[in-house]
Design an enzyme around this catalytic site. Structure first.
Site, PDB file in Angstrom:
ATOM      1  N   PRO A  19       6.514   6.010  -1.692  1.00 29.01           N
ATOM      2  CG  PRO A  19       8.364   5.994  -3.146  1.00 29.01           C
ATOM      3  CD  PRO A  19       7.012   5.371  -2.932  1.00 29.01           C
ATOM      4  CD  GLU A  69      -0.541  -4.191  10.163  1.00 28.99           C
ATOM      5  OE1 GLU A  69      -1.746  -4.258  10.437  1.00 28.99           O
ATOM      6  OE2 GLU A  69       0.170  -5.195   9.952  1.00 28.99           O
ATOM      7  CG  LEU A 109      -1.784   1.212   1.517  1.00 29.70           C
ATOM      8  CD1 LEU A 109      -2.834   1.377   0.422  1.00 29.70           C
ATOM      9  CD2 LEU A 109      -2.491   1.098   2.888  1.00 29.70           C
ATOM     10  N   GLY A 143      22.462   0.456  33.827  1.00 30.65           N
ATOM     11  CA  GLY A 143      23.498   0.461  32.776  1.00 30.65           C
ATOM     12  C   GLY A 143      23.437  -0.795  31.923  1.00 30.65           C
ATOM     13  CB  SER A 156      -0.267   9.178   7.287  1.00 27.50           C
ATOM     14  OG  SER A 156       0.595   8.728   8.318  1.00 27.50           O
TER      15      SER A 156
HETATM   16  N1  COS Z   1     -13.600  -0.192   6.546  1.00 29.76           N
HETATM   17  C1  COS Z   1     -14.268  -0.097   5.363  1.00 29.76           C
HETATM   18  N2  COS Z   1     -14.278   1.040   4.605  1.00 29.76           N
HETATM   19  C2  COS Z   1     -13.578   2.091   5.065  1.00 29.76           C
HETATM   20  C3  COS Z   1     -12.889   2.066   6.291  1.00 29.76           C
HETATM   21  C4  COS Z   1     -12.920   0.874   7.050  1.00 29.76           C
HETATM   22  N3  COS Z   1     -12.262   0.753   8.203  1.00 29.76           N
HETATM   23  N4  COS Z   1     -12.281   3.254   6.486  1.00 29.76           N
HETATM   24  C5  COS Z   1     -12.611   4.024   5.439  1.00 29.76           C
HETATM   25  N5  COS Z   1     -13.401   3.321   4.571  1.00 29.76           N
HETATM   26  C6  COS Z   1     -13.993   3.784   3.327  1.00 29.76           C
HETATM   27  C7  COS Z   1     -14.824   5.024   3.620  1.00 29.76           C
HETATM   28  O1  COS Z   1     -16.135   4.657   4.001  1.00 29.76           O
HETATM   29  C8  COS Z   1     -14.796   5.754   2.299  1.00 29.76           C
HETATM   30  O2  COS Z   1     -15.731   5.166   1.433  1.00 29.76           O
HETATM   31  P1  COS Z   1     -16.824   6.103   0.620  1.00 29.76           P
HETATM   32  O3  COS Z   1     -15.957   6.972  -0.250  1.00 29.76           O
HETATM   33  O4  COS Z   1     -17.634   5.118  -0.134  1.00 29.76           O
HETATM   34  O5  COS Z   1     -17.541   6.850   1.666  1.00 29.76           O
HETATM   35  C9  COS Z   1     -13.412   5.419   1.749  1.00 29.76           C
HETATM   36  O6  COS Z   1     -12.983   4.227   2.431  1.00 29.76           O
HETATM   37  C10 COS Z   1     -12.414   6.531   2.012  1.00 29.76           C
HETATM   38  O7  COS Z   1     -12.377   6.794   3.406  1.00 29.76           O
HETATM   39  P2  COS Z   1     -11.851   8.150   4.021  1.00 29.76           P
HETATM   40  O8  COS Z   1     -12.524   9.292   3.316  1.00 29.76           O
HETATM   41  O9  COS Z   1     -11.973   8.072   5.494  1.00 29.76           O
HETATM   42  O10 COS Z   1     -10.319   8.120   3.545  1.00 29.76           O
HETATM   43  P3  COS Z   1      -9.127   9.112   3.860  1.00 29.76           P
HETATM   44  O11 COS Z   1      -8.357   9.323   2.625  1.00 29.76           O
HETATM   45  O12 COS Z   1      -9.608  10.316   4.590  1.00 29.76           O
HETATM   46  O13 COS Z   1      -8.154   8.211   4.788  1.00 29.76           O
HETATM   47  C11 COS Z   1      -7.257   7.252   6.791  1.00 29.76           C
HETATM   48  C12 COS Z   1      -8.492   7.691   5.993  1.00 29.76           C
HETATM   49  C13 COS Z   1      -6.368   8.396   7.172  1.00 29.76           C
HETATM   50  C14 COS Z   1      -7.832   6.595   8.026  1.00 29.76           C
HETATM   51  C15 COS Z   1      -6.471   6.200   5.955  1.00 29.76           C
HETATM   52  O14 COS Z   1      -5.802   6.831   4.870  1.00 29.76           O
HETATM   53  C16 COS Z   1      -5.447   5.440   6.755  1.00 29.76           C
HETATM   54  O15 COS Z   1      -5.772   4.492   7.475  1.00 29.76           O
HETATM   55  N6  COS Z   1      -4.163   5.825   6.645  1.00 29.76           N
HETATM   56  C17 COS Z   1      -3.066   5.090   7.220  1.00 29.76           C
HETATM   57  C18 COS Z   1      -2.630   4.034   6.282  1.00 29.76           C
HETATM   58  C19 COS Z   1      -1.830   3.009   6.970  1.00 29.76           C
HETATM   59  O16 COS Z   1      -2.225   2.428   7.968  1.00 29.76           O
HETATM   60  N7  COS Z   1      -0.667   2.751   6.422  1.00 29.76           N
HETATM   61  C20 COS Z   1       0.192   1.791   6.991  1.00 29.76           C
HETATM   62  C21 COS Z   1       0.826   1.022   5.933  1.00 29.76           C
HETATM   63  S1  COS Z   1       0.041  -0.424   5.586  1.00 29.76           S
HETATM   64  S2  COS Z   1       1.132  -1.689   6.611  1.00 29.76           S
END
Ligand code: COS
Length: 383
Positions: A127, A364, A124, A341, A131
């Site tokens: 670069p 994650e 996922l 230490g 987040s």
């Molecule tokens: N389960 C199912 N669907 C989800 C969900 C969940 N837990 N969280 C969000 N969605 C859906 C939303 O409902 C939305 O769908 P609709 O467009 O149909 O309404 C869509 O996904 C987008 O959600 P949202 O608008 O909340 O997305 P954002 O871009 O604002 O991002 C965060 C939300 C910040 C929470 C997300 O980008 C995230 O988790 N970032 C961190 C990523 C991460 O953990 N990276 C680690 C690397 S992977 S090891």
């Protein structure tokens, strides 16, 4: 729930013995050589550890979340690098297929993931997209034969070992954000898939991450996860909801180990004529660690039970990941402090855990992302 209580108890006892007799003695060597010995990986296969979360029908143990976290509480009382060996097959590398894969995709991949014959990775992060995962730029273009992927993924756990990648890529360049993203199952080797060099990390030696680079990487039409476009981001979020409870359980396991080590040292080490554990300021560090680890354990068990009951646990998963990973950071810091230490000297291993657990607050979803998820859900629910 796949196991009756007695079988689960036996399995937990077996895991406990495996950790004490085989993993703990190998910790220093794994850190030194940056490799988990093949004999240990074989034993993990034999114990079924690669397929804990994969349904029984596909050759896994089919553990529910409540059972999985109990296994992790035991299994993770050692260096986190050991969990990483099978962690992606149980978590982010397989769960997209379990949750959203077609029957054919499940049949094709899950049995081999469950047996540990192949390793899976989850791609996922990029670069420019950490987040803010929805801003990812890796593209997948449809052709007559299938899809062509281009882009770079970063910090991909188990990439050097993996022969299956769940790759989030943008299939609709017109749609910015989550809606234009789809997930693909990409097999390696593939002439269009290259790996960067193995990352040099702060800790968790023995667990490997690397860039994964797609250059005109061609995959067949049926590589689209679930056969549906535009669902990739949601699949990733669902996978991460589960993954966050998993990581929280890992943090609890490591905290238990550190508390054990801290306690042993506090009883052995004599200063001012008595064991340092007799001093109230040391007792405070022991007590705070025990109380916080217990709180995290209860949270994880509750979130796991709710998930097994079919509840939406997005908030609870984020609460668990946030609290448990911050908690183990504090516990590791106290473990170093109690060891004085010696805690700073590599031979005691405590400083290695201190570095190892730092990653839990980052991958994650960082602690700050968990806070955002929790607060957003609260505000949404309040209307
Ligand atoms: N389960 C199912 N669907 C989800 C969900 C969940 N837990 N969280 C969000 N969605 C859906 C939303 O409902 C939305 O769908 P609709 O467009 O149909 O309404 C869509 O996904 C987008 O959600 P949202 O608008 O909340 O997305 P954002 O871009 O604002 O991002 C965060 C939300 C910040 C929470 C997300 O980008 C995230 O988790 N970032 C961190 C990523 C991460 O953990 N990276 C680690 C690397 S992977 S090891």
């Amino acid at each position: 729930m796949a196991l009756d209580p007695q079988t689960l108890r036996q399995f937990l006892d077996t895991i406990q013995r495996f950790v004490r007799e085989q993993l703990e003695p190998a910790e220093a060597m794994v850190a030194e050589t940056d490799t988990v010995p093949p004999a240990i990986v074989d034993e993990m296969r034999r114990l079924g550890l690669f397929g804990m979360t994969i349904p029984e029908a596909q050759g896994g143990l089919g553990l529910g979340m409540s059972e999985e976290v109990q296994v992790l509480f035991e299994l993770c009382q050692t260096s986190p690098a050991f969990r990483s060996v099978h962690g992606t097959n149980n978590g982010i590398g397989s769960q997209g297929i379990v949750i959203d894969g077609t029957a054919e995709q499940q049949r094709r991949y899950l049995p081999r993931l469950a047996s540990g014959e192949i390793i899976a990775s989850f791609a996922l992060t990029e670069p420019g997209a950490g987040s803010d995962a929805a801003s990812l730029r890796t593209s997948a273009r449809r052709t007559a034969e299938g899809w062509v992927l281009n882009g770079t993924k970063r910090f991909i756990t188990n990439a050097p070992e993996a022969s299956l990648f769940t790759v989030m890529a943008r299939t609709d360049p017109e749609t910015r954000g989550a809606g234009g993203i789809s997930a693909f199952l990409v097999e390696a080797p593939n002439p269009g898939l290259k790996l960067g060099r193995i990352d040099r990390k702060m800790g968790q030696r023995g667990a490997h991450t690397a860039d994964v680079i797609f250059e005109d990487c061609r995959v067949p039409a049926d590589a689209l996860l679930g056969g549906k476009e535009g669902q990739g981001f949601k699949t990733a979020m669902k996978v991460l909801d589960r993954g966050r409870i998993h990581i929280a359980a890992v943090a609890v396991g490591v905290a238990e180990r550190l508390i054990r080590d801290m306690l042993r040292y506090a009883k052995e080490r004599v200063q001012f004529g008595q064991a340092i554990g007799e001093f109230q300021l040391v007792q405070a560090m022991l007590a705070d660690s025990r109380a916080e680890a217990y709180a995290a354990r209860c949270m994880v068990l509750d979130a796991a039970r709710r998930r097994d009951a079919g509840e939406n646990v997005s908030t609870e998963a984020a609460c668990c990941k946030y609290f448990a990973t911050e908690m183990v950071g504090r516990v590791a810091d106290r473990a170093v402090q109690v060891h004085g230490g010696s805690g700073y000297i590599a031979d005691f291993g405590v400083e290695r855990f201190y570095r190892d657990v730092r990653l839990f607050r980052l991958y994650e979803g960082t602690s700050q992302i968990q806070q955002i998820v929790i607060a957003r859900n609260m505000l949404r629910q309040a209307g």
